[in-house]
Write a protein that holds these residues in place. Structure first.
Motif, short mmCIF file in Angstrom:
data_model
loop_
_atom_site.label_atom_id
_atom_site.label_comp_id
_atom_site.label_asym_id
_atom_site.label_seq_id
_atom_site.Cartn_x
_atom_site.Cartn_y
_atom_site.Cartn_z
N SER A 1 0.83 -1.21 0.00
CA SER A 1 0.00 0.00 0.00
C SER A 1 0.86 1.26 0.00
O SER A 1 0.47 2.28 -0.57
N GLY B 1 0.56 4.46 -2.52
CA GLY B 1 0.34 5.78 -1.94
C GLY B 1 1.41 6.77 -2.38
O GLY B 1 1.11 7.95 -2.64
N LYS C 1 -8.25 8.38 -1.19
CA LYS C 1 -7.18 7.39 -0.95
C LYS C 1 -7.10 6.40 -2.10
O LYS C 1 -8.11 5.95 -2.64
N THR D 1 -6.79 3.25 -2.58
CA THR D 1 -6.90 1.96 -1.94
C THR D 1 -7.25 0.85 -2.93
O THR D 1 -7.82 1.10 -3.99
#
Length: 274
Positions: free
Chosen positions: A72, A76, A188, A190
């Motif tokens: 992740s 990001g 985000k 995700t």
């Protein structure tokens, strides 16, 4: 376990393994289908690092856990680096006036329509997958300089994998989504939200490849992206020849002949002494 709990050899391997794992994730499974995929790539990264370091250190669950955090994190990082690039590239504007909000909302919607943002000219929709923003994303994320991951670990990026192209396109789309309401918001990057978006871009690239196979346009695209990325990193003279770098069979044949000659010389010496 904390960083200080590991021995020095494990720490040294972990630093390199982390970089290699990041490379493996973005080039093979940016949005992994389950922990099993991440586990496999973590073990591969550790194994590759041990080969590089000439070490034989067993990977443990705490080490795997640290590596898996990078999945992740690397997504990001890409999203963060793409935010300002995307805003300035397409001309999104800060401001709360009605006209400004309307401009941003209309622009975001038009860019998402038919993935127009993937084209060099997003208004005429010409130059598919030739957007400078796609190249900029690859440059800033993996080829910022000679010490960046794309240069240090070239085998993972030779040529630029389709997975990387799809990932950057997905990151761009996430950044555009932040302007859909007219005012910039933080969305985000995700797996829950964007794994399906990534698959859509990946499948489109596959269909592009199948449709243009006689012209090898996808291969040409990936080669071009790599060449320009090298130029951006200041390694334009770098030529990757993975096959040539290996020891060829001819060298093995030479070793056999050398051994045979040595054997003959030893026999002659033995005969002279006898």
């Amino acid at each position: 376990m904390k960083w200080g709990d590991f021995d020095e050899i494990s720490k040294e391997i972990l630093v390199t393994a982390t970089s290699i794992f990041r490379c493996l994730i973005v080039t093979q499974a940016p949005f992994p289908d389950g922990v099993a995929v991440e586990m496999r790539l973590a073990k591969e990264a550790w194994r590759d690092t041990c080969e590089i370091k000439g070490a034989n250190v067993k990977i443990t669950p705490p080490l795997v856990k640290i590596l898996l955090r990078c999945t992740s994190h690397v997504r990001g990082e890409l999203k963060t680096k793409m935010r300002s690039l995307t805003s300035s590239f397409f001309g999104f504007q800060s401001g709360s006036s009605r006209d400004m909000i309307g401009h941003n909302r209309d622009l975001a919607e038009s860019l998402k329509n038919g993935s127009a943002f993937a084209f060099k000219d997003w208004t005429l929709k010409t130059g598919l997958y030739k957007s400078e923003l796609l190249q900029d994303g690859i440059n800033i994320m993996w080829f910022a300089n000679r010490n960046d991951e794309g240069v240090v670990y070239p085998k993972y990026f030779y040529p630029i994998p389709v997975e990387v192209v799809a990932l950057v396109l997905t990151g761009i789309e996430c950044c555009i989504d932040e302007w859909l309401q007219g005012l910039k918001e933080n969305i985000k990057f995700t797996s829950a939200t964007y794994a399906s978006v990534y698959r859509g871009h990946f499948e489109s690239l596959q269909r592009f490849h199948e449709h243009t196979a006689p012209y090898q346009l996808l291969e040409r695209l990936c080669d071009s992206l790599l060449h320009r990325a090298h130029s951006h990193a200041g390694v334009e003279a770098l030529t990757l020849l993975p096959a040539v770098s290996r020891i060829g069979d001819r060298a093995f044949d030479d070793v056999i002949r050398e051994y045979q000659l040595e054997e003959e010389e030893e026999e002659e010496e033995e005969g002279c002494r006898g």
